[in-house]
Design a protein around this motif. Sequence first.
Motif, PDB file in Angstrom:
ATOM      1  N   LYS A   1      62.527 -22.155 -12.288  1.00 29.61           N
ATOM      2  CA  LYS A   1      61.501 -21.353 -12.930  1.00 29.61           C
ATOM      3  C   LYS A   1      60.306 -21.173 -12.009  1.00 29.61           C
ATOM      4  O   LYS A   1      59.933 -22.086 -11.268  1.00 29.61           O
ATOM      5  CB  LYS A   1      61.043 -22.025 -14.230  1.00 29.61           C
ATOM      6  N   ASP A   2      59.710 -19.986 -12.061  1.00 33.96           N
ATOM      7  CA  ASP A   2      58.473 -19.750 -11.326  1.00 33.96           C
ATOM      8  C   ASP A   2      57.387 -20.627 -11.943  1.00 33.96           C
ATOM      9  O   ASP A   2      57.343 -20.808 -13.168  1.00 33.96           O
ATOM     10  CB  ASP A   2      58.072 -18.278 -11.403  1.00 33.96           C
ATOM     11  N   THR A   3      56.520 -21.196 -11.113  1.00 32.97           N
ATOM     12  CA  THR A   3      55.554 -22.171 -11.585  1.00 32.97           C
ATOM     13  C   THR A   3      54.136 -21.807 -11.167  1.00 32.97           C
ATOM     14  O   THR A   3      53.905 -21.403 -10.028  1.00 32.97           O
ATOM     15  CB  THR A   3      55.897 -23.571 -11.023  1.00 32.97           C
ATOM     16  N   MET A   4      53.221 -21.961 -12.105  1.00 27.36           N
ATOM     17  CA  MET A   4      51.793 -21.834 -11.822  1.00 27.36           C
ATOM     18  C   MET A   4      51.169 -23.221 -11.974  1.00 27.36           C
ATOM     19  O   MET A   4      51.410 -23.916 -12.959  1.00 27.36           O
ATOM     20  CB  MET A   4      51.132 -20.849 -12.781  1.00 27.36           C
ATOM     21  N   LEU A   5      50.390 -23.625 -10.981  1.00 28.24           N
ATOM     22  CA  LEU A   5      49.770 -24.945 -10.988  1.00 28.24           C
ATOM     23  C   LEU A   5      48.269 -24.832 -10.729  1.00 28.24           C
ATOM     24  O   LEU A   5      47.813 -23.900 -10.061  1.00 28.24           O
ATOM     25  CB  LEU A   5      50.395 -25.843  -9.922  1.00 28.24           C
ATOM     26  N   THR A   6      47.529 -25.797 -11.237  1.00 28.68           N
ATOM     27  CA  THR A   6      46.097 -25.873 -10.959  1.00 28.68           C
ATOM     28  C   THR A   6      45.881 -26.827  -9.794  1.00 28.68           C
ATOM     29  O   THR A   6      46.246 -28.010  -9.889  1.00 28.68           O
ATOM     30  CB  THR A   6      45.321 -26.393 -12.178  1.00 28.68           C
ATOM     31  N   PRO A   7      45.342 -26.369  -8.660  1.00 30.51           N
ATOM     32  CA  PRO A   7      45.035 -27.293  -7.563  1.00 30.51           C
ATOM     33  C   PRO A   7      43.889 -28.209  -7.985  1.00 30.51           C
ATOM     34  O   PRO A   7      42.898 -27.746  -8.554  1.00 30.51           O
ATOM     35  CB  PRO A   7      44.634 -26.365  -6.421  1.00 30.51           C
TER      36      PRO A   7
ATOM     37  N   THR B   1      47.011 -33.940  -6.483  1.00 30.12           N
ATOM     38  CA  THR B   1      47.395 -32.672  -5.868  1.00 30.12           C
ATOM     39  C   THR B   1      47.299 -31.508  -6.839  1.00 30.12           C
ATOM     40  O   THR B   1      46.628 -30.508  -6.568  1.00 30.12           O
ATOM     41  CB  THR B   1      48.835 -32.754  -5.326  1.00 30.12           C
ATOM     42  N   TYR B   2      47.967 -31.636  -7.973  1.00 27.68           N
ATOM     43  CA  TYR B   2      48.044 -30.512  -8.906  1.00 27.68           C
ATOM     44  C   TYR B   2      48.174 -31.016 -10.338  1.00 27.68           C
ATOM     45  O   TYR B   2      48.463 -32.196 -10.593  1.00 27.68           O
ATOM     46  CB  TYR B   2      49.244 -29.612  -8.587  1.00 27.68           C
ATOM     47  N   MET B   3      47.978 -30.091 -11.269  1.00 22.01           N
ATOM     48  CA  MET B   3      48.219 -30.356 -12.680  1.00 22.01           C
ATOM     49  C   MET B   3      48.784 -29.085 -13.298  1.00 22.01           C
ATOM     50  O   MET B   3      48.355 -27.983 -12.942  1.00 22.01           O
ATOM     51  CB  MET B   3      46.913 -30.767 -13.365  1.00 22.01           C
TER      52      MET B   3
ATOM     53  N   PHE C   1      40.205 -34.623 -18.042  1.00 22.20           N
ATOM     54  CA  PHE C   1      40.164 -35.066 -16.642  1.00 22.20           C
ATOM     55  C   PHE C   1      39.429 -34.068 -15.759  1.00 22.20           C
ATOM     56  O   PHE C   1      38.576 -34.439 -14.964  1.00 22.20           O
ATOM     57  CB  PHE C   1      41.585 -35.275 -16.107  1.00 22.20           C
ATOM     58  N   LEU C   2      39.776 -32.792 -15.883  1.00 17.50           N
ATOM     59  CA  LEU C   2      39.181 -31.769 -15.034  1.00 17.50           C
ATOM     60  C   LEU C   2      37.863 -31.318 -15.642  1.00 17.50           C
ATOM     61  O   LEU C   2      37.823 -30.772 -16.741  1.00 17.50           O
ATOM     62  CB  LEU C   2      40.142 -30.582 -14.890  1.00 17.50           C
ATOM     63  N   LYS C   3      36.771 -31.572 -14.925  1.00 15.55           N
ATOM     64  CA  LYS C   3      35.435 -31.305 -15.453  1.00 15.55           C
ATOM     65  C   LYS C   3      35.024 -29.838 -15.313  1.00 15.55           C
ATOM     66  O   LYS C   3      34.066 -29.403 -15.932  1.00 15.55           O
ATOM     67  CB  LYS C   3      34.406 -32.178 -14.730  1.00 15.55           C
ATOM     68  N   LYS C   4      35.733 -29.096 -14.491  1.00 14.90           N
ATOM     69  CA  LYS C   4      35.374 -27.695 -14.287  1.00 14.90           C
ATOM     70  C   LYS C   4      36.624 -26.835 -14.346  1.00 14.90           C
ATOM     71  O   LYS C   4      37.745 -27.323 -14.186  1.00 14.90           O
ATOM     72  CB  LYS C   4      34.672 -27.498 -12.947  1.00 14.90           C
ATOM     73  N   GLU C   5      36.435 -25.558 -14.571  1.00 14.25           N
ATOM     74  CA  GLU C   5      37.559 -24.640 -14.654  1.00 14.25           C
ATOM     75  C   GLU C   5      38.003 -24.230 -13.254  1.00 14.25           C
ATOM     76  O   GLU C   5      37.190 -23.786 -12.439  1.00 14.25           O
ATOM     77  CB  GLU C   5      37.172 -23.403 -15.460  1.00 14.25           C
ATOM     78  N   VAL C   6      39.287 -24.403 -12.971  1.00  8.15           N
ATOM     79  CA  VAL C   6      39.857 -24.052 -11.669  1.00  8.15           C
ATOM     80  C   VAL C   6      41.012 -23.080 -11.905  1.00  8.15           C
ATOM     81  O   VAL C   6      41.847 -23.285 -12.788  1.00  8.15           O
ATOM     82  CB  VAL C   6      40.369 -25.299 -10.919  1.00  8.15           C
ATOM     83  N   LYS C   7      41.061 -22.040 -11.110  1.00  4.68           N
ATOM     84  CA  LYS C   7      42.076 -21.001 -11.265  1.00  4.68           C
ATOM     85  C   LYS C   7      43.458 -21.526 -10.889  1.00  4.68           C
ATOM     86  O   LYS C   7      43.632 -22.194  -9.880  1.00  4.68           O
ATOM     87  CB  LYS C   7      41.729 -19.801 -10.384  1.00  4.68           C
ATOM     88  N   GLU C   8      44.451 -21.212 -11.734  1.00  3.65           N
ATOM     89  CA  GLU C   8      45.828 -21.558 -11.418  1.00  3.65           C
ATOM     90  C   GLU C   8      46.326 -20.716 -10.244  1.00  3.65           C
ATOM     91  O   GLU C   8      45.900 -19.578 -10.058  1.00  3.65           O
ATOM     92  CB  GLU C   8      46.731 -21.302 -12.627  1.00  3.65           C
ATOM     93  N   LEU C   9      47.245 -21.300  -9.471  1.00  9.00           N
ATOM     94  CA  LEU C   9      47.818 -20.603  -8.325  1.00  9.00           C
ATOM     95  C   LEU C   9      49.342 -20.668  -8.389  1.00  9.00           C
ATOM     96  O   LEU C   9      49.916 -21.638  -8.901  1.00  9.00           O
ATOM     97  CB  LEU C   9      47.343 -21.233  -7.011  1.00  9.00           C
ATOM     98  N   PRO C  10      50.020 -19.644  -7.853  1.00  4.67           N
ATOM     99  CA  PRO C  10      51.484 -19.711  -7.771  1.00  4.67           C
ATOM    100  C   PRO C  10      51.919 -20.691  -6.693  1.00  4.67           C
ATOM    101  O   PRO C  10      51.124 -21.116  -5.845  1.00  4.67           O
ATOM    102  CB  PRO C  10      51.873 -18.273  -7.411  1.00  4.67           C
ATOM    103  N   VAL C  11      53.191 -21.022  -6.720  1.00  4.86           N
ATOM    104  CA  VAL C  11      53.779 -21.957  -5.762  1.00  4.86           C
ATOM    105  C   VAL C  11      54.594 -21.179  -4.734  1.00  4.86           C
ATOM    106  O   VAL C  11      55.308 -20.241  -5.075  1.00  4.86           O
ATOM    107  CB  VAL C  11      54.681 -22.970  -6.501  1.00  4.86           C
ATOM    108  N   ALA C  12      54.487 -21.569  -3.469  1.00  3.48           N
ATOM    109  CA  ALA C  12      55.306 -20.981  -2.405  1.00  3.48           C
ATOM    110  C   ALA C  12      56.438 -21.941  -2.058  1.00  3.48           C
ATOM    111  O   ALA C  12      56.205 -23.143  -1.872  1.00  3.48           O
ATOM    112  CB  ALA C  12      54.462 -20.691  -1.168  1.00  3.48           C
ATOM    113  N   LEU C  13      57.649 -21.425  -1.975  1.00  2.00           N
ATOM    114  CA  LEU C  13      58.797 -22.233  -1.589  1.00  2.00           C
ATOM    115  C   LEU C  13      58.934 -22.261  -0.068  1.00  2.00           C
ATOM    116  O   LEU C  13      58.318 -21.466   0.645  1.00  2.00           O
ATOM    117  CB  LEU C  13      60.058 -21.684  -2.242  1.00  2.00           C
TER     118      LEU C  13
END
Length: 421
Positions: free
Chosen positions: A112-118, A229-231, A310-322
């Motif tokens: 599956k394509d995945t979006m993660l928050t750095p 690393t990510y969430m 846990f995350l005190k501020k809003e961070v944009k999700e990013l796609p994953v590169a294979l």
Amino acid sequence: MVSKMNIAEKRIHRYRIFLYIFLGFAIGMFCWAAYSYYKQSIPDTIRIKTGSCEEINFGIPASGTILTDSTKVITLNQPVTLVAGETEESYEMELKLFGVLPLKNIDIQVIKDTMLTPIGEPIGIYVKTQGVLVIDTGEFKGMSGEKLSPSMYKLQAGDYLTAMDGVAITGKKQIKEYVEQSEGKDIIFQISRKEEIIQVKIKPELDEQGSYKMGAWLRDSAQGIGTMTYMDQNHRFGALGHGINDMDTGELLKLGNGLLYETQIVAIQKGERGKPGELTGVIEYQPDKVTGVITRNTGEGIYGVATEDFLKKEVKELPVALKHEITTGPAQIYCNVSGNADYYDIELTRLSYQEENKNRQISFRVTDERLLQLTGGIVQGMSGACIIKDGKIIGAVTHVLVDDPKKGYGIFIEDMLAQQK
């Protein structure tokens, strides 16, 4: 005269034979080196995203057979487009060099394509081992001054003590108290040794102070500082990019349970040539400072679930590169070494696919003057810092090159995600 000519001809003949043998050996070594290079230049696993068309080009003279419902033959010395369906599935590809010489089998996995928050934030880590780890056995003096070592040749470094006389072991303090109260009677220990469960009998002996001991160095916990690393959207996290190993045995710790705690970086020791730097932090081991639960400790990182706040501020999700999407060149690492997570420039210098060394498949060099001024490059505690290229998460920082702190290594994000459960 004839005799001298025969001798000269024999010498020339022997020289030619030697030359042919040497030439054959050199050609054989060249072919073996080329074969090994081709084999290492291809990953054992290729992952493609559901519903995508992925172009794969390894630039080698090999052909592959993908075994599906209908066998399909493709040639990999030209770019190949793999079209994935909408469901997660896997195939096997058999590669042959020049279409003849077996090279390797590759697993092709549709994921599956995945979006993660750095994340890039420092984390305080505390883990309890699964049982109690034996670091080593040792000697002590008995009542008469003699040297005693009841555990020698019975316990080994790397053993996990899981029960004694049928009672489950929860910590080394429990073992110490049980041994001291044993009155010298045999204790039956259940041991986990390299995936095998065995039992050993140990008879405690009195030391020179009159206390019963078994002569073993034990450890039941580990702690330290790293970087998340990510969430994902369900607050599941991955961190470190490598496992938590015991400092004495070097073995991956078998995890019983673990927690993340709030931590604050209070000092930075800059890295120098031959001397790695370090982030020094204060970890608050208080119930109200818990920020997550650790559920897995693997060679590719630690995993678990973070608290919702846990995350005190809003961070944009990013796609994953294979792996096959990534190229060398400018990139960034995302981490907090100054009080706030920020992006720092790096240069990807080399990408490798050697499966036996996943934590060092990405090689890079720090080019950002701000980070060099702060830390001198990569320092201990930055393991897990997110690596981002072209707006996609590609991996995590894992190690620093001791001889040059400006250079470091990383792991591909797809290898981290493959371990998350």
